[in-house]
Write an enzyme that holds these catalytic residues in place. Structure first.
Site, PDB file in Angstrom:
ATOM      1  N   CYS A  33       0.844  -1.187   0.000  1.00  0.00           N
ATOM      2  CA  CYS A  33       0.000   0.000   0.000  1.00  0.00           C
ATOM      3  C   CYS A  33       0.880   1.237   0.000  1.00  0.00           C
ATOM      4  O   CYS A  33       2.086   1.169   0.233  1.00  0.00           O
ATOM      5  CB  CYS A  33      -0.904   0.019   1.229  1.00  0.00           C
ATOM      6  SG  CYS A  33      -1.862  -1.493   1.483  1.00  0.00           S
ATOM      7  N   ARG A  38       2.046   0.616  -5.813  1.00  0.00           N
ATOM      8  CA  ARG A  38       2.030  -0.078  -4.528  1.00  0.00           C
ATOM      9  C   ARG A  38       0.649  -0.604  -4.157  1.00  0.00           C
ATOM     10  O   ARG A  38       0.523  -1.353  -3.184  1.00  0.00           O
ATOM     11  CB  ARG A  38       2.521   0.855  -3.419  1.00  0.00           C
ATOM     12  CG  ARG A  38       3.934   1.334  -3.584  1.00  0.00           C
ATOM     13  CD  ARG A  38       4.321   2.253  -2.447  1.00  0.00           C
ATOM     14  NE  ARG A  38       4.307   1.547  -1.170  1.00  0.00           N
ATOM     15  CZ  ARG A  38       5.361   0.924  -0.639  1.00  0.00           C
ATOM     16  NH1 ARG A  38       6.511   0.930  -1.275  1.00  0.00           N
ATOM     17  NH2 ARG A  38       5.259   0.306   0.518  1.00  0.00           N
ATOM     18  N   TRP A  84      -3.595  -2.112  -1.317  1.00  0.00           N
ATOM     19  CA  TRP A  84      -3.535  -3.476  -1.852  1.00  0.00           C
ATOM     20  C   TRP A  84      -4.013  -4.387  -0.741  1.00  0.00           C
ATOM     21  O   TRP A  84      -3.399  -4.501   0.302  1.00  0.00           O
ATOM     22  CB  TRP A  84      -2.103  -3.824  -2.270  1.00  0.00           C
ATOM     23  CG  TRP A  84      -1.932  -5.248  -2.678  1.00  0.00           C
ATOM     24  CD1 TRP A  84      -1.246  -6.224  -2.024  1.00  0.00           C
ATOM     25  CD2 TRP A  84      -2.461  -5.870  -3.845  1.00  0.00           C
ATOM     26  NE1 TRP A  84      -1.313  -7.408  -2.694  1.00  0.00           N
ATOM     27  CE2 TRP A  84      -2.053  -7.223  -3.827  1.00  0.00           C
ATOM     28  CE3 TRP A  84      -3.241  -5.431  -4.912  1.00  0.00           C
ATOM     29  CZ2 TRP A  84      -2.396  -8.121  -4.828  1.00  0.00           C
ATOM     30  CZ3 TRP A  84      -3.588  -6.330  -5.903  1.00  0.00           C
ATOM     31  CH2 TRP A  84      -3.167  -7.651  -5.859  1.00  0.00           C
ATOM     32  N   ASN A 129       0.142   0.863   6.190  1.00  0.00           N
ATOM     33  CA  ASN A 129       0.724  -0.173   5.336  1.00  0.00           C
ATOM     34  C   ASN A 129       1.177  -1.311   6.237  1.00  0.00           C
ATOM     35  O   ASN A 129       1.691  -1.065   7.329  1.00  0.00           O
ATOM     36  CB  ASN A 129       1.948   0.340   4.576  1.00  0.00           C
ATOM     37  CG  ASN A 129       1.613   1.429   3.606  1.00  0.00           C
ATOM     38  OD1 ASN A 129       0.459   1.688   3.312  1.00  0.00           O
ATOM     39  ND2 ASN A 129       2.649   2.096   3.112  1.00  0.00           N
ATOM     40  N   GLY A 130       1.067  -2.550   5.763  1.00  0.00           N
ATOM     41  CA  GLY A 130       1.565  -3.680   6.537  1.00  0.00           C
ATOM     42  C   GLY A 130       0.450  -4.538   7.086  1.00  0.00           C
ATOM     43  O   GLY A 130      -0.698  -4.476   6.627  1.00  0.00           O
ATOM     44  N   GLU A 138      19.170 -21.534 -15.758  1.00  0.00           N
ATOM     45  CA  GLU A 138      18.984 -20.098 -15.931  1.00  0.00           C
ATOM     46  C   GLU A 138      20.258 -19.446 -16.462  1.00  0.00           C
ATOM     47  O   GLU A 138      20.201 -18.553 -17.315  1.00  0.00           O
ATOM     48  CB  GLU A 138      18.566 -19.471 -14.594  1.00  0.00           C
ATOM     49  CG  GLU A 138      18.388 -17.963 -14.621  1.00  0.00           C
ATOM     50  CD  GLU A 138      17.301 -17.479 -15.544  1.00  0.00           C
ATOM     51  OE1 GLU A 138      17.267 -16.259 -15.816  1.00  0.00           O
ATOM     52  OE2 GLU A 138      16.460 -18.290 -16.003  1.00  0.00           O
ATOM     53  N   LYS A 147      20.508 -17.393 -20.013  1.00  0.00           N
ATOM     54  CA  LYS A 147      20.972 -16.015 -20.138  1.00  0.00           C
ATOM     55  C   LYS A 147      22.070 -15.898 -21.188  1.00  0.00           C
ATOM     56  O   LYS A 147      22.083 -14.968 -21.985  1.00  0.00           O
ATOM     57  CB  LYS A 147      21.488 -15.502 -18.791  1.00  0.00           C
ATOM     58  CG  LYS A 147      20.410 -15.194 -17.793  1.00  0.00           C
ATOM     59  CD  LYS A 147      19.575 -13.995 -18.233  1.00  0.00           C
ATOM     60  CE  LYS A 147      18.208 -14.021 -17.587  1.00  0.00           C
ATOM     61  NZ  LYS A 147      17.272 -14.986 -18.172  1.00  0.00           N
ATOM     62  N   GLU A 160      20.522 -16.314 -24.657  1.00  0.00           N
ATOM     63  CA  GLU A 160      19.614 -15.216 -24.991  1.00  0.00           C
ATOM     64  C   GLU A 160      20.342 -14.003 -25.550  1.00  0.00           C
ATOM     65  O   GLU A 160      19.911 -13.410 -26.539  1.00  0.00           O
ATOM     66  CB  GLU A 160      18.840 -14.766 -23.741  1.00  0.00           C
ATOM     67  CG  GLU A 160      17.603 -15.555 -23.416  1.00  0.00           C
ATOM     68  CD  GLU A 160      16.891 -14.974 -22.213  1.00  0.00           C
ATOM     69  OE1 GLU A 160      15.685 -14.662 -22.350  1.00  0.00           O
ATOM     70  OE2 GLU A 160      17.511 -14.831 -21.142  1.00  0.00           O
ATOM     71  N   HIS A 181      26.395 -39.736 -18.140  1.00  0.00           N
ATOM     72  CA  HIS A 181      25.312 -40.346 -18.916  1.00  0.00           C
ATOM     73  C   HIS A 181      25.145 -39.674 -20.278  1.00  0.00           C
ATOM     74  O   HIS A 181      24.076 -39.752 -20.876  1.00  0.00           O
ATOM     75  CB  HIS A 181      24.004 -40.296 -18.140  1.00  0.00           C
ATOM     76  CG  HIS A 181      24.034 -41.080 -16.870  1.00  0.00           C
ATOM     77  ND1 HIS A 181      24.005 -42.453 -16.847  1.00  0.00           N
ATOM     78  CD2 HIS A 181      24.143 -40.691 -15.580  1.00  0.00           C
ATOM     79  CE1 HIS A 181      24.076 -42.885 -15.588  1.00  0.00           C
ATOM     80  NE2 HIS A 181      24.161 -41.825 -14.804  1.00  0.00           N
ATOM     81  N   LYS A 211       9.879  -8.860 -24.705  1.00  0.00           N
ATOM     82  CA  LYS A 211       9.868  -8.843 -23.246  1.00  0.00           C
ATOM     83  C   LYS A 211       8.671  -9.592 -22.674  1.00  0.00           C
ATOM     84  O   LYS A 211       8.804 -10.393 -21.765  1.00  0.00           O
ATOM     85  CB  LYS A 211       9.866  -7.398 -22.741  1.00  0.00           C
ATOM     86  CG  LYS A 211       9.933  -7.276 -21.221  1.00  0.00           C
ATOM     87  CD  LYS A 211      11.224  -7.881 -20.690  1.00  0.00           C
ATOM     88  CE  LYS A 211      11.300  -7.838 -19.183  1.00  0.00           C
ATOM     89  NZ  LYS A 211      12.467  -8.580 -18.687  1.00  0.00           N
TER      90      LYS A 211
END
Length: 612
Positions: A2, A27, A75, A100-101, A485, A489, A492, A508, A607
């Site tokens: 929030c 937020r 939120w 908030n929280g 990953e 990268k 890519e 193997h 993207k």
């Protein structure tokens, strides 16, 4: 998450607060509201369901006027999105609060206050703060004294701003686990969750420390107190204006900028979600605890980099939450006959929240009978994935412009660890084990910053890859997905063909590829598989392979002929996959720069993949 904005000014604060909310809408967007103290001394409030624009329309027809006020964009965590649950919350028209929280002990406080005659108009945890403050300020006769007394009894995480009809041009605030900054104006003072909200009125800020309480009064007076009540001076800093997300700033590429933003965005992903010794389950939504208690199996569905994050989470969830996990590529999931055992939670991961295959998988899954519900881990509030899921956790990575995902991946991993611990907490994970991991999470941003300090050494390492056509990445356990990953990268953005394997699978088949022209990259954290990994690395050296190893500083691996070693700081075993991602990102980046490829916009890639 929030957003809070507050002001004590020499002019009408309505438009200041509204503009601040617009800048904080990333937020929270479920609802928004504002309260001001008018010239007659009354609190006037406007709230609206939906985005900040809806509140703006309400204020056009029913404006507010006053020189002090508080505002909020929400939120939801406690209570569904509704006008009644929107902030500010009031008590007997004498006090208004924005928050908030999550207040963990709100249920006990609600019962106590109800027994004393306080009525509740919302489902939120925040409303208890308003009533507590009304009760104590009536007894104390002073808002600051009452405020400091009640925050001492709040468990959980919060940033707060409050105002009272009894004290004109006064706003009091506090922070614990959620950020709050003071804006220093000319005879005016402001509060906000983020300095961006206040750049319209000031570029000078005080960043409150954990436990600080602040009082803003007329004429721009700012008083700050520590958690123990001692007056304290905090440094006033001038905000260094940058081009923000739309600019690379001093970085050569967006990708490099986003790699170096990771300590900050990981901290943002953790913000307000950690209690003293555990993860705040309510971070996932008001129904999370009840739903998590019924989970017997998890299906994780994602694409690309997000799929790798899901693979890591499988190790975490099975180890710490004791729940069997199945991880699926979204584009394959709905084209086979899926068997979902009763009590299965469907989890989706997406940076954009608009990934077509992942969205289609969610919609397909929600037509099945045995799924309990869905959880989306996403970076974009208001996206289709977020809107269509039962529970959500925002990764708080901010805009990511480089096509090759970097900070989105590490914040997804951070969010998945939060999910693991939240589910583990509901399912009886040992308190000490959870507390140990929570403390390790608190150290994580600083440790990622330490790894980024190795940038120059990794750049030097990258020269060995510039003329190569193939590379092999190795990892074991939860680090096999990190190897995947790393290979992704490299391919890519540098267009080098790269493969990743579990290190134990070398014999193997993949060993047939190993020679002096095939660089082999491995990550070597200090975990229970270390000795087995060392044996696998010897298999590579015995075939003449060139090894490039990112290793824990305590594992005893040292550079030698045919092996280059870069040491990383020791980290809790469970969080090592997050840390070991960073050097692989930097390696790929520097190799791509040497090869002269388009780092931010690699060929053939986009993207956000919004088509199947």
């Amino acid at each position: 998450m929030c957003g809070i904005v507050a002001a004590v000014a020499q002019r009408n604060v309505q438009n200041i607060l509204l503009e601040g909310l617009k800048r904080l809408e990333y937020r929270g967007y479920d609802s928004a509201g504002m309260a001001v103290r008018d010239a007659s001394g009354r609190l006037q409030r406007q709230r609206a369901l939906g985005k900040v624009a809806a509140l703006g329309e309400r204020l056009e027809s029913q404006p507010l006027a006053g020189t002090s006020g508080i505002a909020h964009t929400r939120w939801a965590t406690h209570g569904r999105p509704s006008e009644a649950n929107a902030h500010p919350h009031q008590s007997r028209e004498r006090l208004a609060v924005v928050h908030n929280g999550i207040i963990e002990n709100h249920e006990a406080l609600r019962r106590e206050l109800s027994g004393q005659g306080y009525g509740f108009e919302s489902e939120t945890d925040t409303e208890v703060i308003a009533h507590l403050l009304e009760r104590e300020s009536a007894a104390q006769g002073d808002l600051l004294t009452a405020f400091r007394q009640i925050v001492a009894g709040l468990d959980g995480a919060y940033a707060l701003a409050v105002m009272s009809v009894d004290e004109p041009d006064v706003v009091v605030g506090a922070r614990k686990g959620s950020p709050l900054v003071v804006g220093v104006g000319i005879d005016e003072a402001f509060l906000a969750s983020d300095p961006l909200a206040l750049l319209q009125v000031t570029d000078r800020f005080i960043y409150l420390m954990e436990g600080d309480v602040v009082r803003l009064t007329a004429g721009g007076k700012i008083e700050i107190f520590t958690a123990s009540g001692e007056p304290v001076e905090r440094e006033v800093l001038t905000y260094e204006h940058g081009d923000g997300a739309a600019s690379k700033g001093d970085y050569r590429h967006y990708m490099l900028k986003e790699i170096h933003e990771q300590p900050a965005v990981i901290a943002a992903a953790l913000e307000g979600r950690l209690g003293e010794r555990s993860v705040l389950v309510e971070s996932f939504g008001p129904e999370a605890e009840e739903l998590f208690g019924r989970v017997r199996q998890i299906h994780i569905v994602a694409c690309g980099t997000s799929y790798h994050a899901g693979m890591v989470a499988r190790y975490w969830l099975e180890r710490y939450a004791g729940v069997p996990v199945q991880v699926e590529v979204a584009s394959e999931y709905r084209y086979r006959r899926v068997v979902a055992p009763e009590g299965t939670l469907f989890v989706t991961l997406s940076q954009s929240g608009e990934t077509a295959d992942t969205l289609a998988a969610l919609r397909f899954a929600m037509q099945q009978d045995n799924y309990l519900g869905s959880l989306a881990i996403c970076n974009v509030p208001g996206s289709s994935l977020v809107r269509e899921s039962n529970l959500t956790l925002m990764t708080q990575a901010g805009p990511e412009i480089g096509v090759a995902s970097t900070k989105a991946f590490t914040t997804q991993l951070t969010a998945l660890m939060l999910f693991t611990l939240a589910l583990g907490r509901v399912r009886g994970m040992a308190d000490d084990e959870q507390a140990e991991l929570v403390e390790a999470l608190r150290r994580l941003p600083a440790q990622t910053a330490e790894v980024l300090g190795l940038d120059a050494a990794i750049e030097d390492l990258s020269t060995a890859f510039a003329e190569k056509h193939h590379a092999l990445f190795l990892g074991r356990g939860a680090h096999f997905p990190i190897a995947l990953e790393g290979a992704l990268k490299l391919k890519e953005i540098s267009y080098i063909h790269a493969e990743a394997y579990p290190a134990g699978e070398l014999k193997h088949g993949p060993l047939a590829l190993v020679d002096s022209e095939m660089p082999v990259v491995s990550v070597a954290p200090n975990d229970e598989l270390l000795d087995k990994l060392k044996s696998n690395l010897q298999e590579v050296r015995a075939r003449g392979g060139e090894l490039y190893v990112f290793a824990d500083e305590n594992v005893g691996l040292e550079p030698a002929e045919g092996i280059r070693v870069l040491h990383l700081p020791h980290i809790h075993e469970a969080l090592a996959p997050i840390l070991y991602t960073l050097p692989l990102q930097l390696l790929s980046y520097h190799v791509a720069v040497l090869k002269g490829t388009d780092v931010d916009q690699p060929r053939n890639l986009a993207k956000s993949v919004t088509v199947e």
